[in-house]
Design an enzyme around this catalytic site. Structure first.
Site, mmCIF file in Angstrom:
data_model
loop_
_atom_site.group_PDB
_atom_site.id
_atom_site.type_symbol
_atom_site.label_atom_id
_atom_site.label_comp_id
_atom_site.label_asym_id
_atom_site.label_seq_id
_atom_site.Cartn_x
_atom_site.Cartn_y
_atom_site.Cartn_z
ATOM 1 N N LYS A 227 0.865 -1.180 0.000
ATOM 2 C CA LYS A 227 0.000 0.000 0.000
ATOM 3 C C LYS A 227 0.910 1.242 0.000
ATOM 4 O O LYS A 227 1.866 1.313 0.766
ATOM 5 C CB LYS A 227 -0.906 -0.026 1.246
ATOM 6 C CG LYS A 227 -2.163 0.793 1.083
ATOM 7 C CD LYS A 227 -3.246 0.408 2.078
ATOM 8 C CE LYS A 227 -4.418 1.362 1.959
ATOM 9 N NZ LYS A 227 -5.555 0.994 2.775
ATOM 10 N N GLU B 131 -19.635 -5.174 9.694
ATOM 11 C CA GLU B 131 -20.566 -4.391 10.512
ATOM 12 C C GLU B 131 -21.633 -5.285 11.136
ATOM 13 O O GLU B 131 -21.995 -5.108 12.313
ATOM 14 C CB GLU B 131 -21.221 -3.295 9.661
ATOM 15 C CG GLU B 131 -20.279 -2.153 9.276
ATOM 16 C CD GLU B 131 -19.348 -2.481 8.112
ATOM 17 O OE1 GLU B 131 -19.553 -3.521 7.448
ATOM 18 O OE2 GLU B 131 -18.410 -1.707 7.866
ATOM 19 N N ARG C 38 -25.479 -2.033 6.548
ATOM 20 C CA ARG C 38 -25.159 -3.443 6.364
ATOM 21 C C ARG C 38 -25.658 -4.310 7.539
ATOM 22 O O ARG C 38 -25.715 -5.524 7.433
ATOM 23 C CB ARG C 38 -23.634 -3.616 6.287
ATOM 24 C CG ARG C 38 -23.006 -3.183 4.985
ATOM 25 C CD ARG C 38 -23.033 -4.330 4.012
ATOM 26 N NE ARG C 38 -22.680 -3.944 2.666
ATOM 27 C CZ ARG C 38 -21.462 -4.042 2.154
ATOM 28 N NH1 ARG C 38 -20.468 -4.490 2.891
ATOM 29 N NH2 ARG C 38 -21.236 -3.701 0.911
HETATM 30 C C1 LIG Z 1 -18.898 -1.756 4.403
HETATM 31 C C2 LIG Z 1 -17.696 -0.866 4.556
HETATM 32 N N1 LIG Z 1 -17.107 -0.731 5.774
HETATM 33 C C3 LIG Z 1 -16.037 0.066 5.915
HETATM 34 C C4 LIG Z 1 -15.539 0.751 4.848
HETATM 35 C C5 LIG Z 1 -14.381 1.726 5.045
HETATM 36 N N2 LIG Z 1 -13.189 1.293 4.290
HETATM 37 C C6 LIG Z 1 -12.849 1.834 3.126
HETATM 38 S S1 LIG Z 1 -11.473 1.182 2.492
HETATM 39 C C7 LIG Z 1 -11.285 0.148 3.802
HETATM 40 C C8 LIG Z 1 -10.135 -0.792 3.854
HETATM 41 C C9 LIG Z 1 -10.150 -1.749 2.717
HETATM 42 O O1 LIG Z 1 -9.036 -2.585 2.830
HETATM 43 P P1 LIG Z 1 -8.628 -3.515 1.615
HETATM 44 O O2 LIG Z 1 -9.818 -4.173 1.054
HETATM 45 O O3 LIG Z 1 -7.527 -4.399 2.073
HETATM 46 O O4 LIG Z 1 -8.112 -2.502 0.523
HETATM 47 P P2 LIG Z 1 -6.750 -1.618 0.559
HETATM 48 O O5 LIG Z 1 -7.164 -0.275 1.068
HETATM 49 O O6 LIG Z 1 -5.778 -2.282 1.446
HETATM 50 O O7 LIG Z 1 -6.333 -1.570 -0.842
HETATM 51 C C10 LIG Z 1 -12.299 0.339 4.737
HETATM 52 C C11 LIG Z 1 -12.419 -0.347 6.013
HETATM 53 C C12 LIG Z 1 -16.191 0.601 3.610
HETATM 54 N N3 LIG Z 1 -15.791 1.259 2.522
HETATM 55 N N4 LIG Z 1 -17.248 -0.214 3.490
#
Ligand SMILES: Cc1ncc(C[n+]2csc(CCOP(=O)(O)OP(=O)(O)O)c2C)c(N)n1
Length: 638
Positions: free
Chosen positions: A289, A377, A405
């Site tokens: 990242k 969630e 959710r």
């Molecule tokens: C249902 C939901 N919960 C929380 C989030 C907030 N959120 C946005 S990106 C993220 C992390 C995603 O991690 P990953 O899938 O590993 O992607 P990366 O950012 O590491 O590329 C979170 C928790 C969201 N977008 N949707």
């Protein structure tokens, strides 16, 4: 930097067709230019940063190998898709990313054919991809490929598991790409993360097996049934050799990897190799990242959405916040620690947002009493229900829009049993640049009908602290507190913790003929409006802060019903079914007949822009409320 001279390859790419005309050996240069472009653009027009840097090679390889947009690429969340936007005809517009009227914060089919599905909430890409794969088969589009990308963080979500489970038994040829950078926004958590970390399947083994099976398939020796049997046999051998079972292969989803997600030439080759393989497949990439920008690689959480920064030095241009009121989230975080110190039953729960909601403060002070459960969630609510049933007092913090959710979890696993738990909904109301997927505008309307709930919204920081204190007193049942993104209004925000009786609103100002009823921080704007109206017209306007949406303050509303012929309700949520509707229902049921006007978020999805611009758009900024009040005063006179 001059765009024209610096990016010799990128400048010639108007859409992926142009990219596909290049030689594979030119792809590293395309990636380098794309990465620089993202860094430069994001430094002055802030957005999600680190995730998109980590997917540069993946994005280039996908559009290079697949015939997009005919082939479907489905992003998860979509915060990592800036490279995708730039390569798919939106480079010139990218400087307007996330701005009011500019291009959208996440992929959106309304914006581009390359954006195959609305993105924003995590963990849905496998289900969406499976749906598209099945649709292609139904329509006889045998040559259409579907690729679903999902991050390791998003793999912690239940929906991702549901998608995998179904994909393993429904005929489809989808490719799932697991973009594994060991990070969610904060560090990834849970058993799946650990499993992926330990997955040491040999790359050479995969390639060998793949080549052998392709040869056998071509020779006609390997039909579909035999192929599956062979996979199972091969899986057993591999599991034996590696002394671990590959759970994807155990589900008949062919697993490839892990491979380096930043070696674009190899990535393109592997994608070409597996592109036409039948059946569901998963390709596991290791990525970093923030790749290519040292500060972001080192501190990916801070650089998830860092604001403006200096692209040369990596210095973040953080605005001076000295003397400003605190963020609501920090008042939550600090107050929770204070309450937990006094009440040993309190525990904290966050679904993957410890930094975003400031649960990290409890984690730092009492690590054993705070749980990051992953992007889950529904589980967060049900897990809290379980803890509550057996005597703990969970404070579960979920962003309002992500709480959507967990609707049934709240009804079935908490409300029916009237369990004591506190559900804090951060980012309630219009959130700004993240747009319609993230606006927390539905909560009051969707929570209001659920029996046993107490629903409150504080007008300022003191009220938030007092509501949190009230919520953890004995036998309060499920207690919901919603508050917005951003800062409050009180630089001196610490105050003694006192109870606010449940269902008790307050009269902030006496008035004549017209009463304004508010809930939450929008009440502060209303105070300003009333000052102005009274100064300009001499007419006094009453103001009631409801505080509790449920139970309603019946005494307060009887007073309003008896005294006022005109009412305006003002809320930072949807008009349909929200607080104004509750007032309307009360007045009708109690046979009061005032004229009631409801201000709030209208019945359509509100786009992205600054919070200020969006409040104006909905007519609930100070100017809009002022106009509504003046118009009504005019009507009253007439
Ligand atoms: C249902 C939901 N919960 C929380 C989030 C907030 N959120 C946005 S990106 C993220 C992390 C995603 O991690 P990953 O899938 O590993 O992607 P990366 O950012 O590491 O590329 C979170 C928790 C969201 N977008 N949707």
């Amino acid at each position: 930097m001059n765009k024209e001279s610096t990016y010799s390859l990128l400048n010639a790419i108007n859409d992926p067709e142009d990219l596909r005309r290049l030689g594979v050996e030119q792809l590293p240069e395309v990636c380098s230019e794309l990465r620089q472009d993202i860094i430069k653009e994001l430094s002055c027009n802030p957005g999600h940063f680190a995730a998109s840097l980590g997917t540069v090679e993946l994005t280039v390889a996908l559009h290079y190998v697949y015939q997009t947009p005919y082939d479907r690429i489905v992003w998860d969340v979509g915060h990592q898709a800036y490279g995708h936007k730039i390569l798919t005809g939106r480079r010139e517009l990218f400087s307007t990313n996330r701005q009011f009227g500019g291009i959208r914060p996440f992929p959106s089919p309304e914006e581009s054919d390359y954006d195959t599905f609305t993105c924003g909430h995590a963990s849905n890409s496998i289900s969406v991809g499976l749906g598209m794969s099945v649709a292609a088969a139904f329509k006889g589009e045998k040559d259409r490929h579907v690729v679903a990308i999902i991050g390791d963080g998003s793999m912690s979500g239940g929906l991702a598991f549901e998608g995998l489970n179904n994909a393993s038994s429904t005929p489809n040829d989808m490719l799932i790409i697991l973009n594994d950078n060991d990070m969610s926004i904060d560090r990834s958590v849970g058993g799946m993360k650990q499993y992926l970390f330990n997955l040491t399947t040999s790359n050479r083994y995969n390639q060998l097996r793949f080549k052998a099976s392709r040869m056998l398939f071509k020779l006609g020796i390997l039909n579909e049934d035999r192929r599956k049997a062979l996979i199972r046999f091969a899986n057993s051998l591999k599991s034996m050799a590696a002394q671990q079972q590959n759970i994807f292969e155990g589900m008949n989803i062919r697993y490839f990897g892990p491979i380096d997600g930043h070696d674009v030439e190899n990535l393109a080759r592997v994608l070409r190799d597996i592109k036409d393989l039948k059946g569901p497949k998963i390709l596991h990439l290791h990525t970093i990242k923030g790749k290519g920008f040292a500060p972001a690689e080192e501190h990916a959480t801070e650089w998830h959405a860092p604001g403006k920064f200096n692209p040369e030095t990596g210095e973040r241009l953080v605005p001076d916040t000295e003397g400003l009121p605190p963020l609501f989230q920090d008042v939550f975080g600090e107050t929770l620690v204070e309450l937990a110190q006094a009440n040993p039953l309190i525990v904290g729960v966050t679904p993957a947002m410890p930094t975003g909601c400031s649960m990290n403060k409890l984690m730092a002070t009492m690590p054993c009493r705070a749980f990051d459960v992953g992007i889950a969630e529904g589980h967060a609510v049900t897990f809290s229900g379980g803890m509550s049933k057996d005597g703990l007092l969970p404070f579960c913090n979920i962003y309002s829009s992500f709480m959507q959710r967990a609707y049934d979890n709240l009804i079935h696993d908490v409300a029916i049993q009237n369990l004591n738990m506190v559900l804090c909904l951060d980012r309630a109301g219009l959130v700004g640049e993240d747009g319609p997927t993230h606006h927390g505008v539905f909560d009051m309307a969707y929570l209001r009908p659920i029996p046993n709930l107490t629903i409150a919204s504080p007008m300022d920081e003191h009220e938030l602290r007092r509501l949190m204190y009230t919520a953890q007193l004995p036998d309060k049942g499920p207690f919901i507190i919603r508050y917005p993104r951003g800062r409050g209004v009180l630089p001196q925000w610490k105050c003694p913790l006192e109870e606010i009786p449940v269902g008790k609103g307050r009269k902030l100002r006496e008035g004549d003929g017209l009463a304004l009823i508010t809930i939450g921080p929008i009440g502060n704007a209303v105070c300003q409006v009333i000052d102005r109206v009274e100064a300009e017209t001499g007419h006094t306007v009453a103001h009631y802060d409801l505080r509790y949406l449920k139970p309603l303050d019946q005494a307060l509303l009887h007073e309003v019903g008896k005294k006022f012929r005109f009412i305006i309700t003002i809320e930072d949520g949807v008009i349909e079914g929200g607080m104004g509707s509750a007032v309307l229902e009360f007045m009708t049921t109690q046979h009061y007949t005032p004229y009631i006007e409801r201000l709030g978020v209208p019945d359509r999805f509100i786009e992205h822009g600054s919070v200020k611009e969006l409040y104006k758009l909905c007519g609930i900024d100070e100017a809009g409320i002022y106009q509504a009040v003046m118009d009504l005063l005019q009507t009253m006179k007439g």
